[in-house]
Design an enzyme around this catalytic site. Structure first.
Site, mmCIF file in Angstrom:
data_model
loop_
_atom_site.group_PDB
_atom_site.id
_atom_site.type_symbol
_atom_site.label_atom_id
_atom_site.label_comp_id
_atom_site.label_asym_id
_atom_site.label_seq_id
_atom_site.Cartn_x
_atom_site.Cartn_y
_atom_site.Cartn_z
ATOM 1 N N LEU A 51 -65.498 -1.411 85.652
ATOM 2 C CA LEU A 51 -66.051 -2.759 85.794
ATOM 3 C C LEU A 51 -66.123 -3.097 87.277
ATOM 4 O O LEU A 51 -65.166 -2.848 88.016
ATOM 5 C CB LEU A 51 -65.186 -3.798 85.078
ATOM 6 C CG LEU A 51 -65.389 -3.988 83.575
ATOM 7 C CD1 LEU A 51 -64.380 -4.991 83.036
ATOM 8 C CD2 LEU A 51 -66.804 -4.449 83.249
ATOM 9 N N ASP A 52 -67.240 -3.681 87.706
ATOM 10 C CA ASP A 52 -67.382 -4.101 89.097
ATOM 11 C C ASP A 52 -66.387 -5.219 89.406
ATOM 12 O O ASP A 52 -65.932 -5.937 88.506
ATOM 13 C CB ASP A 52 -68.802 -4.602 89.358
ATOM 14 C CG ASP A 52 -69.829 -3.483 89.276
ATOM 15 O OD1 ASP A 52 -69.462 -2.326 89.542
ATOM 16 O OD2 ASP A 52 -70.989 -3.774 88.934
#
Length: 300
Positions: free
Chosen positions: A49-50
């Site tokens: 996940l960013d």
């Protein structure tokens, strides 16, 4: 004086921890925190996940790290906000603005048509700052080094792309729900929707709500985990939740653990193999008339 007793190593049981990743942390940051909390170096994650994204991040502990490559291939679901009228260098709100456009002429029907074009089996060019490897180096690392990165389109499936709400108070923002295959970039959907509408677009917010069978109902926060370190699911429960199940006899279990093949069962894809005690011993696949193990989860 008696000799000082050697410090005993704490045995950490294998299993999954499903974390609600907070905004601003990288997936690696979360892994590092959970390593300290759980007292083991053997922690990994399924599906990056960013930093700006929140939501479901599945972590494997000890032997359960062997499950992660298979869980990462599963479908995922997101709630996202797309901002139309501006494109950025990263296709999300963290990048520098490349262009801005007036969105007053973008109709609801045009938005619906654009979303429809990006639903189903599509060819998608990943964002240049993605984790896709180019000649052995991550694309984002090449971009940060000043290189121009051109990535090839690849097939993905967007099984659901629903518009939940549209706001026109300040430009045009869309709240959407996306369900998609592994390897799909939601910020690329935002970019491509804006490009199709001729006004540019980027991802303003992202929350992952599901990875395979694991959703927000089973997540814990890092704060709760620090107060009470515990698995979300022990190894056998995790395998049972994430994969089809095959139960075998003790002789068949021993044969599989020794590298022998079993008769096939007709189960499609990867499945979990359980011994008569209900313990997950392996992940396996059928190949023709035989079953072979792809991951051994126990040594006994």
């Amino acid at each position: 004086m008696p000799p000082t007793a050697a410090k005993q190593r704490v045995i950490v049981p294998p299993g999954l921890v499903v974390v609600d990743k907070p905004d601003g942390m990288t997936s690696h940051d979360v892994v590092a925190r959970v390593r300290r909390i759980m007292g083991t170096r053997k922690v990994g994650h399924a599906g990056t996940l960013d930093p700006m994204a929140t939501g479901v991040l599945v972590l494997g502990i000890e032997r359960a790290t062997k499950l992660l490559g298979h869980l990462a291939l599963d479908t995922k679901a997101y709630l996202a906000t797309i901002r139309l009228g501006s494109s950025t260098t990263t296709d999300d709100a963290q990048g520098e603005t490349l262009s801005t456009s007036d969105v007053s002429g973008v109709t609801d029907d045009a938005v619906a048509a654009g979303i429809a074009k990006l639903t189903g089996h599509i060819q998608q060019v990943p964002s240049a700052v993605s984790a896709v490897k180019v000649d052995g180096k991550r694309a984002y690392a090449r971009v940060r080094a000043g290189e121009q990165v051109e990535l090839a389109a690849r097939p993905v499936e967007v099984s659901r792309f629903d518009l939940l709400a549209a706001r026109r108070e300040d430009g045009l923002e869309l709240d959407v729900m996306v369900e998609c295959s592994s390897g799909t970039y939601v910020r690329a959907l935002a970019r491509d929707l804006g490009a199709d509408l001729g006004v540019g677009g980027h991802l303003a917010a992202l929350r992952r709500t599901r990875v395979g069978p694991f959703d927000l109902r089973v997540v814990t926060t890092l704060e709760k985990l620090a107060d009470q370190p515990a698995l979300s699911l022990p190894l056998s429960e995790a395998v049972a939740a994430a994969f089809p199940r095959r139960d075998v006899t003790y002789p068949h279990a021993q044969a599989l653990l020794q590298g022998q093949r079993l008769p096939a069962t007709g189960i499609e894809g990867t499945y979990g193999v359980f011994d008569p005690d209900g313990r997950a011993i392996a992940l396996a696949v059928d190949e023709g008339p035989a079953t072979r193990s792809v991951v051994i989860l126990t040594t006994t």
